[in-house]
Scaffold this motif. Structure first.
Motif, PDB file in Angstrom:
ATOM      1  N   LEU A  56      79.214  50.108  20.662  1.00  0.00           N
ATOM      2  CA  LEU A  56      78.063  50.856  20.153  1.00  0.00           C
ATOM      3  C   LEU A  56      77.599  51.931  21.127  1.00  0.00           C
ATOM      4  O   LEU A  56      76.872  52.858  20.739  1.00  0.00           O
ATOM      5  CB  LEU A  56      76.902  49.908  19.839  1.00  0.00           C
ATOM      6  CG  LEU A  56      76.857  49.340  18.423  1.00  0.00           C
ATOM      7  CD1 LEU A  56      78.104  48.507  18.124  1.00  0.00           C
ATOM      8  CD2 LEU A  56      75.607  48.506  18.198  1.00  0.00           C
ATOM      9  N   ARG A  57      78.017  51.826  22.375  1.00  0.00           N
ATOM     10  CA  ARG A  57      77.680  52.880  23.347  1.00  0.00           C
ATOM     11  C   ARG A  57      78.255  54.234  22.931  1.00  0.00           C
ATOM     12  O   ARG A  57      77.705  55.288  23.268  1.00  0.00           O
ATOM     13  CB  ARG A  57      78.221  52.509  24.737  1.00  0.00           C
ATOM     14  CG  ARG A  57      77.540  51.332  25.423  1.00  0.00           C
ATOM     15  CD  ARG A  57      76.144  51.669  25.933  1.00  0.00           C
ATOM     16  NE  ARG A  57      76.113  52.869  26.754  1.00  0.00           N
ATOM     17  CZ  ARG A  57      76.485  52.939  28.033  1.00  0.00           C
ATOM     18  NH1 ARG A  57      76.918  51.845  28.660  1.00  0.00           N
ATOM     19  NH2 ARG A  57      76.412  54.068  28.697  1.00  0.00           N
ATOM     20  N   GLU A  58      79.348  54.199  22.189  1.00  0.00           N
ATOM     21  CA  GLU A  58      80.022  55.445  21.811  1.00  0.00           C
ATOM     22  C   GLU A  58      79.257  56.232  20.754  1.00  0.00           C
ATOM     23  O   GLU A  58      79.498  57.430  20.561  1.00  0.00           O
ATOM     24  CB  GLU A  58      81.438  55.147  21.307  1.00  0.00           C
ATOM     25  CG  GLU A  58      82.352  54.538  22.358  1.00  0.00           C
ATOM     26  CD  GLU A  58      83.763  54.293  21.833  1.00  0.00           C
ATOM     27  OE1 GLU A  58      83.939  54.320  20.594  1.00  0.00           O
ATOM     28  OE2 GLU A  58      84.672  54.081  22.652  1.00  0.00           O
ATOM     29  N   ASN A  59      78.337  55.577  20.051  1.00  0.00           N
ATOM     30  CA  ASN A  59      77.654  56.246  18.945  1.00  0.00           C
ATOM     31  C   ASN A  59      76.959  57.532  19.368  1.00  0.00           C
ATOM     32  O   ASN A  59      76.866  58.482  18.582  1.00  0.00           O
ATOM     33  CB  ASN A  59      76.617  55.306  18.320  1.00  0.00           C
ATOM     34  CG  ASN A  59      77.246  54.150  17.575  1.00  0.00           C
ATOM     35  OD1 ASN A  59      78.461  54.085  17.410  1.00  0.00           O
ATOM     36  ND2 ASN A  59      76.424  53.214  17.116  1.00  0.00           N
TER      37      ASN A  59
ATOM     38  N   PRO B  69      80.369  67.246  16.459  1.00  0.00           N
ATOM     39  CA  PRO B  69      81.492  67.871  15.733  1.00  0.00           C
ATOM     40  C   PRO B  69      82.564  68.408  16.667  1.00  0.00           C
ATOM     41  O   PRO B  69      82.835  69.618  16.721  1.00  0.00           O
ATOM     42  CB  PRO B  69      80.796  68.977  14.936  1.00  0.00           C
ATOM     43  CG  PRO B  69      79.607  69.348  15.759  1.00  0.00           C
ATOM     44  CD  PRO B  69      79.140  68.066  16.399  1.00  0.00           C
ATOM     45  N   ILE B  70      83.164  67.502  17.406  1.00  0.00           N
ATOM     46  CA  ILE B  70      84.244  67.846  18.334  1.00  0.00           C
ATOM     47  C   ILE B  70      85.575  67.725  17.593  1.00  0.00           C
ATOM     48  O   ILE B  70      85.809  66.746  16.886  1.00  0.00           O
ATOM     49  CB  ILE B  70      84.228  66.913  19.559  1.00  0.00           C
ATOM     50  CG1 ILE B  70      82.918  67.091  20.343  1.00  0.00           C
ATOM     51  CG2 ILE B  70      85.424  67.162  20.465  1.00  0.00           C
ATOM     52  CD1 ILE B  70      82.714  66.061  21.448  1.00  0.00           C
ATOM     53  N   THR B  71      86.434  68.705  17.742  1.00  0.00           N
ATOM     54  CA  THR B  71      87.724  68.708  17.046  1.00  0.00           C
ATOM     55  C   THR B  71      88.879  68.703  18.037  1.00  0.00           C
ATOM     56  O   THR B  71      88.682  68.877  19.246  1.00  0.00           O
ATOM     57  CB  THR B  71      87.837  69.935  16.122  1.00  0.00           C
ATOM     58  OG1 THR B  71      87.683  71.137  16.913  1.00  0.00           O
ATOM     59  CG2 THR B  71      86.741  69.903  15.059  1.00  0.00           C
ATOM     60  N   GLY B  72      90.072  68.511  17.517  1.00  0.00           N
ATOM     61  CA  GLY B  72      91.253  68.327  18.357  1.00  0.00           C
ATOM     62  C   GLY B  72      91.677  69.538  19.152  1.00  0.00           C
ATOM     63  O   GLY B  72      92.541  69.426  20.032  1.00  0.00           O
ATOM     64  N   ASP B  73      91.093  70.701  18.882  1.00  0.00           N
ATOM     65  CA  ASP B  73      91.432  71.897  19.658  1.00  0.00           C
ATOM     66  C   ASP B  73      90.380  72.206  20.727  1.00  0.00           C
ATOM     67  O   ASP B  73      90.393  73.281  21.325  1.00  0.00           O
ATOM     68  CB  ASP B  73      91.594  73.098  18.727  1.00  0.00           C
ATOM     69  CG  ASP B  73      90.326  73.381  17.920  1.00  0.00           C
ATOM     70  OD1 ASP B  73      89.432  72.510  17.900  1.00  0.00           O
ATOM     71  OD2 ASP B  73      90.250  74.460  17.295  1.00  0.00           O
TER      72      ASP B  73
ATOM     73  N   THR C  20      87.937  65.967  30.391  1.00  0.00           N
ATOM     74  CA  THR C  20      87.856  65.900  31.846  1.00  0.00           C
ATOM     75  C   THR C  20      86.643  65.061  32.215  1.00  0.00           C
ATOM     76  O   THR C  20      85.527  65.331  31.758  1.00  0.00           O
ATOM     77  CB  THR C  20      87.705  67.303  32.454  1.00  0.00           C
ATOM     78  OG1 THR C  20      88.804  68.122  32.044  1.00  0.00           O
ATOM     79  CG2 THR C  20      87.670  67.223  33.977  1.00  0.00           C
ATOM     80  N   CYS C  21      86.856  64.041  33.031  1.00  0.00           N
ATOM     81  CA  CYS C  21      85.773  63.161  33.482  1.00  0.00           C
ATOM     82  C   CYS C  21      85.537  63.357  34.973  1.00  0.00           C
ATOM     83  O   CYS C  21      86.475  63.649  35.725  1.00  0.00           O
ATOM     84  CB  CYS C  21      86.123  61.698  33.228  1.00  0.00           C
ATOM     85  SG  CYS C  21      86.399  61.262  31.498  1.00  0.00           S
TER      86      CYS C  21
ATOM     87  N   LEU D 129      85.236  60.325  23.060  1.00  0.00           N
ATOM     88  CA  LEU D 129      85.559  61.732  23.312  1.00  0.00           C
ATOM     89  C   LEU D 129      87.067  61.968  23.240  1.00  0.00           C
ATOM     90  O   LEU D 129      87.529  62.960  22.667  1.00  0.00           O
ATOM     91  CB  LEU D 129      85.016  62.151  24.680  1.00  0.00           C
ATOM     92  CG  LEU D 129      83.491  62.094  24.844  1.00  0.00           C
ATOM     93  CD1 LEU D 129      83.099  62.412  26.285  1.00  0.00           C
ATOM     94  CD2 LEU D 129      82.799  63.056  23.881  1.00  0.00           C
ATOM     95  N   ALA D 130      87.822  61.052  23.808  1.00  0.00           N
ATOM     96  CA  ALA D 130      89.281  61.198  23.806  1.00  0.00           C
ATOM     97  C   ALA D 130      89.845  61.153  22.393  1.00  0.00           C
ATOM     98  O   ALA D 130      90.842  61.823  22.087  1.00  0.00           O
ATOM     99  CB  ALA D 130      89.915  60.103  24.665  1.00  0.00           C
TER     100      ALA D 130
END
Length: 706
Positions: free
Chosen positions: A74-77, A83-87, A112-113, A104-105
């Motif tokens: 649930l932390r990922e919510n 609206p992040i996309t593959g590009d 980048t972390c 994010l991945a």
């Protein structure tokens, strides 16, 4: 003790690979300057040896706040909705143990972390080792930052911004930190900042400050100093404006950003009755000074919610279309979805998205249920909200989702609440009768919406106009008795708020023409349905109870203080010929010096007037396990002798005039036989009282000491 130096560390400047993850150690100082101790070793062991699908089971078994905090999906919510996309390229500052890195991945082309801790970065790497698009820079942000590119689409500061003054040494550390971050985002890119609200309602209600573990420190503007600072919404906007952002898009994660289930915005603020999940003290004990749900309702009515939201998410950059997001992922994997309200030049639309491949079928089944329910209610005054299945093929354009028509209106739940608030029982019954009539249409059809609760019924206009069903997610291809659906609706309605207790469930049972046996059967069916939805997974409320940090209410605290006070009070019983009785007793008022005082040497001295006609007295010196040295007792200035059993106790003699009491009701009985008396007498007692912990008494009893 935990070892701060991670084992098998690559040489400075090397790239270390864990699975497909790359750890860049060019700026790693060689040791970790902060560490949470042994729990990080535990997390590293879990990340190395267990699959992420096992994390929920581990969380439930270990009942540990750090394990829940770092590993809960649930932390990922808090970032999954972006609206992040593959590009796109994403920078995550302060990635820690990877609570949001996986989300994010899964969405971005490149992640980048940055994190200062080598051990935490390894935990992150092991748990996401199949991600081939993630690089983790281990080191101080200020050392790593100059090497970063300036073309990120999103930069995420989740639980990081509040620490800016810890590593930016200036008079304006928050503005300076933001200006540094701004250099690395594309011209049309976004910066996402999630942070606690300095004025969050939970802090007013008695939660300790998240970072300091102290009461009210944020509300008092951090009087004891420290490196952490949180802000109000206006405070955050002010920082952004001073850095050149004229407009900041504010979102309000609920209950907070850590375990967000719902995301509100200024375009879609919470409505009265929505905010009911407020006991979230997973990490430490708390006070509960008031009912947060009721206070939130008052705040919402006064249009002040943005000031008191527990957390904020500030988006800097071009305006996003998302206005509201609700996560339903505290369930079986095949039922995990999110609901999104989106607004653009074409207007508003509601979307329901699956959160896993396993949930695709659930979305498609909901679309099929819409078609069948629409056919069932055709010609009635109940209409199913129109929805369209998008991306049915989901081969080239992503998984399927439902697009639903957005309808303005008020829910039946709101209208029923208003009836109760004005004590309009007749109005409530008329609405309920209308609800029964409308949902019973086509009852014999082999399709039923089991979730026709009042919150899922929308009334855009007048009561006699069309009503709309806005959610048909839990529909089944079978006939279900209308009485059962209606009972479930009223049952859920009553459970959600104490203020609805003025409504008699028996009245509804009579109206439905069912008996208590039917009602009990429907309750069991509801429990079965809930298990069908959630499976064996514990809810967050159940996990909170398992971690077991207490909640202290005001009433319980005051009662405890009263009991504590009573323990320290001396009670006198008078025997007037009927024995010792509670109504013939009184407490000594220690505010009156002539009755009781404690000397510097610890001797309790009692002096109290007693009316004539008493045959015996009983002195209860306290309400606790204790040892009492009884120096002497006087009656009208004459010492009462020990001989003849004129003084007795319910304790065990352990020394000269000294008694141990293995009871929380110690007492000393004084016979007045043969003692001179009058209409007004003076009782004096001199004793030393030493209270004992219960475990000490039990230990002494086991050893036969008394």
């Amino acid at each position: 003790m935990s070892e701060n130096k991670p084992e098998n560390r690559a040489e400075k400047g090397e790239i270390e690979e864990i699975g497909k993850i790359k750890l860049n150690l060019a700026h790693y100082p060689g040791e970790d300057y902060y560490c949470d101790g042994d729990v990080e070793d535990e997390l590293l062991d879990i990340a190395r040896n267990y699959s992420t699908v096992e994390y929920q089971r581990i969380i439930e078994e270990r009942k540990s706040w750090p394990v829940l905090y770092h590993l809960s999906p649930l932390r990922e919510n808090i970032v999954e909705w972006l609206p992040i996309t593959g590009d796109m390229k994403v920078l995550e500052v302060g990635s820690g143990c990877g609570a949001i890195t996986g989300a994010l991945a899964a969405k971005a082309g490149e992640v980048t972390c940055i994190d200062l801790s080598g051990k935490r970065s390894r935990i992150n790497a092991y748990r996401h080792m199949d991600a081939d698009n993630v690089t983790i820079h281990v080191g101080n942000f200020q050392d790593v930052e100059p090497d970063l590119p300036c073309d990120y689409d999103y930069i995420c500061l989740i639980g990081v911004f509040e620490y800016a003054q810890a590593y930016i040494r200036s008079d304006t550390p928050y503005e300076d930190f933001l200006r540094i971050i701004m250099k690395h985002v594309k011209p049309q890119g976004h910066i996402a900042i999630a942070i606690e609200n300095q004025f969050g309602l939970k802090y007013w209600a008695g939660c300790q400050e998240d970072h300091l573990g102290t009461y009210f420190s944020g509300l008092e503007s951090y009087p004891d100093g420290g490196v952490v600072r949180t802000f109000t919404a206006d405070g955050l906007r002010g920082i952004a404006k001073r850095c050149g952002y004229e407009k900041a898009q504010m979102y309000y994660p609920y209950p907070d950003y850590k375990f967000m289930t719902t995301l509100y915005s200024d375009s879609r603020l919470p409505q009265v009755g929505e905010l009911s999940s407020n006991l979230r003290n997973f990490d430490r004990e708390r006070l509960q000074l008031f009912d947060e749900k009721k206070v939130f309702d008052s705040i919402i009515r006064e249009k002040q919610f943005p000031l008191f939201s527990n957390s904020y998410m500030m988006i800097l950059g071009p305006e996003l279309e998302e206005r509201y997001v609700k996560y339903s992922n505290d369930r079986k994997t095949e039922f995990c979805i999110k609901t999104v309200l989106r607004e653009n030049s074409k207007g508003k639309i509601i979307e329901k998205h699956p959160l896993s491949k396993a949930a695709w079928a659930h979305i498609k089944q909901t679309a099929q249920a819409y078609e069948k329910l629409s056919e069932r209610y055709k010609g009635s005054d109940l209409e199913i909200n129109r929805c369209v299945l998008e991306n049915d093929s989901y081969v080239m354009s992503g998984p399927p989702y439902l697009a639903l028509e957005y309808i303005e209106g008020r829910t039946l739940e709101q209208l029923l609440d208003e009836c109760l608030e004005r004590d309009d029982v007749d109005g409530f019954q008329r609405l309920f009768d209308e609800y029964l009539k409308r949902i019973s249409w086509g009852e014999e059809t082999q399709i039923a919406d089991y979730d026709l609760i009042f919150a899922n019924i929308l009334i855009p206009g007048e009561i006699n106009d069309k009503w709309y069903v806005i959610d048909c997610e839990w529909s089944f291809e079978k006939t279900v008795d209308t009485k059962q659906i209606a009972f479930r609706a009223i049952y859920c309605y009553l459970l959600e708020s104490e203020k609805r207790n003025k409504l008699s469930l028996d009245l509804i049972i009579d109206k439905l023409n069912i008996d208590q046996t039917d009602a009990e059967q429907y309750r069991k069916q509801e429990m079965k349905f809930q298990k069908y939805v959630t499976g064996k997974t514990m809810s967050m409320a159940e996990i909170r109870d398992a971690i077991d940090y207490p909640v202290y209410t005001v009433d319980a605290f005051l009662e405890g203080q009263k009991q504590k006070s009573d323990k320290d009070r001396v009670q006198i019983y008078e025997d007037t010929g009927r024995g010792f009785q509670e109504e013939q007793s009184f407490f000594l008022d220690d505010t009156l010096g002539e009755q009781i005082r404690v000397t510097e040497e610890g001797m309790t001295e009692i002096a109290v007037k007693i009316s004539g006609g008493r045959s015996a007295l009983r002195i209860d010196p306290c309400s606790a396990f204790c040892i009492i040295y009884l120096k002497e007792i006087r009656w009208n200035g004459v010492q009462i002798p020990w001989k003849g059993r004129q003084i007795q106790t319910n304790g065990f003699k352990v020394g000269e005039n000294t008694y141990a009491f293995a009871t929380q009701d110690p007492n000393i009985t004084v016979s007045l036989a043969g003692m001179p008396g009058s209409e007004s007498n003076l009782l004096e007692a001199f004793m030393e009282v030493t209270r004992l912990p219960e475990e000490t008494v039990r230990h002494m009893q086991k050893r036969g000491l008394f």
